[in-house]
Design an enzyme around this catalytic site. Structure first.
Site, PDB file in Angstrom:
ATOM      1  N   LYS A  14       0.829  -1.214   0.000  1.00 45.85           N
ATOM      2  CA  LYS A  14       0.000   0.000   0.000  1.00 45.85           C
ATOM      3  C   LYS A  14       0.862   1.262   0.000  1.00 45.85           C
ATOM      4  CE  LYS A  14      -2.573   0.913   3.837  1.00 45.85           C
ATOM      5  NZ  LYS A  14      -2.458   2.299   4.310  1.00 45.85           N
ATOM      6  N   ASP A  20       3.168  -0.165  12.206  1.00 45.25           N
ATOM      7  CA  ASP A  20       1.851  -0.687  11.828  1.00 45.25           C
ATOM      8  C   ASP A  20       1.617  -2.103  12.352  1.00 45.25           C
ATOM      9  OD1 ASP A  20       1.238   1.677  10.564  1.00 45.25           O
ATOM     10  OD2 ASP A  20       1.911   1.006   8.598  1.00 45.25           O
TER      11      ASP A  20
HETATM   12  C1  S3P Z   1       3.008   5.299   6.006  1.00 49.55           C
HETATM   13  C2  S3P Z   1       3.715   5.758   7.072  1.00 49.55           C
HETATM   14  C3  S3P Z   1       3.330   5.484   8.455  1.00 49.55           C
HETATM   15  C4  S3P Z   1       2.393   4.288   8.545  1.00 49.55           C
HETATM   16  C5  S3P Z   1       1.288   4.344   7.538  1.00 49.55           C
HETATM   17  C6  S3P Z   1       1.834   4.412   6.137  1.00 49.55           C
HETATM   18  C7  S3P Z   1       3.451   5.699   4.660  1.00 49.55           C
HETATM   19  O1  S3P Z   1       2.662   6.605   8.964  1.00 49.55           O
HETATM   20  O2  S3P Z   1       1.863   4.182   9.836  1.00 49.55           O
HETATM   21  O3  S3P Z   1       0.458   3.208   7.646  1.00 49.55           O
HETATM   22  O4  S3P Z   1       2.999   5.096   3.663  1.00 49.55           O
HETATM   23  O5  S3P Z   1       4.277   6.613   4.570  1.00 49.55           O
HETATM   24  P1  S3P Z   1       3.470   7.866   9.604  1.00 49.55           P
HETATM   25  O6  S3P Z   1       4.335   8.412   8.560  1.00 49.55           O
HETATM   26  O7  S3P Z   1       2.401   8.808  10.064  1.00 49.55           O
HETATM   27  O8  S3P Z   1       4.243   7.273  10.733  1.00 49.55           O
END
Ligand code: S3P
Length: 429
Positions: free
Chosen positions: A21, A317
């Site tokens: 994702k 996550d």
């Molecule tokens: C993500 C970064 C993380 C993660 C999220 C996806 C990303 O969040 O928790 O599910 O794709 O950059 P944060 O950057 O807020 O830590």
């Protein structure tokens, strides 16, 4: 949609993972501002990534979907057009925060919004540095979506990100593509580096020096033609956990993205005595990929899981599923995890309350959890707050619980892994 889950006797077979994702969002955004068409293979079928595609279409980007391939007709760095309607990022923090960086570089105004959960999540973390770069940003209470961003004429900055956040880093790197001069992002805690890797694939050089990464604005973004997303490691983590908890499980999980900035979950397991061998390690589209197998011979955790500092950011996550594993095996101690309170739900609070509902002993702190180990979980009514990772973590817990478990909202798994329950059912034969 309420879903009732029964304990499982065994899990057997091949796990079909969705495309990553995090990587899919970034591929789509970079392909949109690149020159030429890009075919994105194994693109995530998540609702989050569908929201990104929808927002890009509204900005004038042609996108066609053929099975799991997405063809993005890039409009180049100066080709995006104002959207007549607000961009709706739905439940997706990555969509709104990364796209904010892109639209901050456009000489027009864009409104971005999302669902009730997203509208509660903090945006000051991107608003403040984007303003420093020269964007005009208006937000509810100066912190929440809906956001209105009038961009153009950005100036490169050097910015130290105060929290561990790949979304903030990525937002600013994307804005930096449209800025004058250099944009340097300094991270106190390293976070996933998919944006840096993908920028390279699109011909943009990123200078990475220990904690700092720099892009120079104004350089062309060139389509690599074709890119493939690896299987989503965060989705794989639920099946690794399920496989470990069921003694008779035999699971093979292929084409898993194994970027070392994402696999802290495996490090935590390894530190507790679980060695999972990577079969056929290789590189695909600049990302490390491999196959994993969980069998009855895979060692199980013998020590409590310890998660703190950089490891917490790396496994951010996977904390809910680690907490479930901790309750089942030898316990868990997680610190420095205050960021979990501002995810799709307050994941520290919900992990604690749901584990307690299943009979576990949990201590919740402002930035962490301690879960006692060796507990026989019992089936319970799980409150998901519409959070996909909470739903999947407790669906896995239900496999080893005594008695049935209900999830108050199982449909929310579509946010990252629409086929999660189908996959789980198939593996149960
Ligand atoms: C993500 C970064 C993380 C993660 C999220 C996806 C990303 O969040 O928790 O599910 O794709 O950059 P944060 O950057 O807020 O830590």
């Amino acid at each position: 949609m309420v879903r009732r889950l029964e304990p499982a006797r065994r899990l057997f077979g091949r796990v079909q993972l969705p495309g990553d994702k995090s990587i899919s969002h970034r591929m789509a955004m970079l392909a949109a501002i690149a020159d030429g068409d890009t075919t994105l293979e194994n693109f995530s079928d998540s609702a989050d990534c569908a929201a990104t595609l929808d927002c890009l279409r509204r900005l004038g980007v042609g996108i066609r979907t053929v099975a799991s391939e997405v063809v993005v007709s890039g409009v180049g760095r100066t080709g995006l057009r104002p959207s007549p309607t607000p961009l709706d990022a739905a439940n997706s923090g990555t969509t709104i925060r990364l796209l904010a960086g892109v639209v901050a570089g456009q000489p027009f105004e864009t409104s971005l919004t999302g669902d009730a959960s997203l509208r509660r999540r903090p945006m000051r973390r991107i608003i403040e540095p984007l303003r420093r770069m020269g964007a005009v940003v208006i937000a509810t209470e100066d912190n929440f979506a809906p956001l209105s961003i009038r961009g153009g004429r950005l100036q490169g900055i050097t910015y130290e990100v105060p929290m561990a956040s790949a979304q903030v880093k990525s937002c600013l790197l994307l804005a930096g593509l449209f800025a004058t001069g250099k944009t340097t992002i300094i991270e106190l805690t390293p976070t996933r580096d998919h944006t840096e890797r993908l920028l390279g694939a699109f011909g943009v050089s990123v200078d990475v020096q220990q904690a700092a990464c720099t892009v120079v604005g104004g350089v062309p973004v060139r389509s690599p033609g074709r890119l493939r997303a690896p299987g989503d490691f965060s989705a794989a983590a639920f099946f690794i956990a399920a496989g470990l908890m069921l003694p008779a499980a035999d699971l093979s999980i292929e084409n898993v993205g194994l970027n070392p900035t994402r696999t802290g979950f495996l490090t935590v397991l390894r530190n507790a005595g679980v060695e999972i061998n990577v079969i056929n390690p290789r590189f695909e589209g600049g990302e490390p990929v491999g196959d994993l197998r969980i069998t009855p011979a895979t060692p199980r955790p013998v020590r409590p899981f310890q998660v703190s500092g950089a490891l917490t950011a790396n496994a951010i996550d996977e904390i809910p599923i680690l907490a479930v594993l901790g309750a089942h095996f030898a316990g868990l101690d997680v610190a420095d995890a205050g960021e979990l309170r501002v995810k799709e739900s307050d994941r520290l609070a919900l992990t604690a309350s749901n584990l307690r509902a299943m009979g576990a002993v949990v201590e919740e702190r402002p930035d962490g959890l301690t879960v006692s180990g060796g507990q026989r979980l019992r089936g319970a009514a799980i409150h998901t707050a519409g959070d996909h990772r909470i739903a999947m973590a407790f669906a896995v817990a239900a496999l080893v619980a005594a008695g049935p478990t209900t999830l108050d909202d199982a449909a929310c798994v579509r946010v990252s892994f629409p086929d999660f329950f189908t996959c789980l059912e198939q593996l149960q034969g």
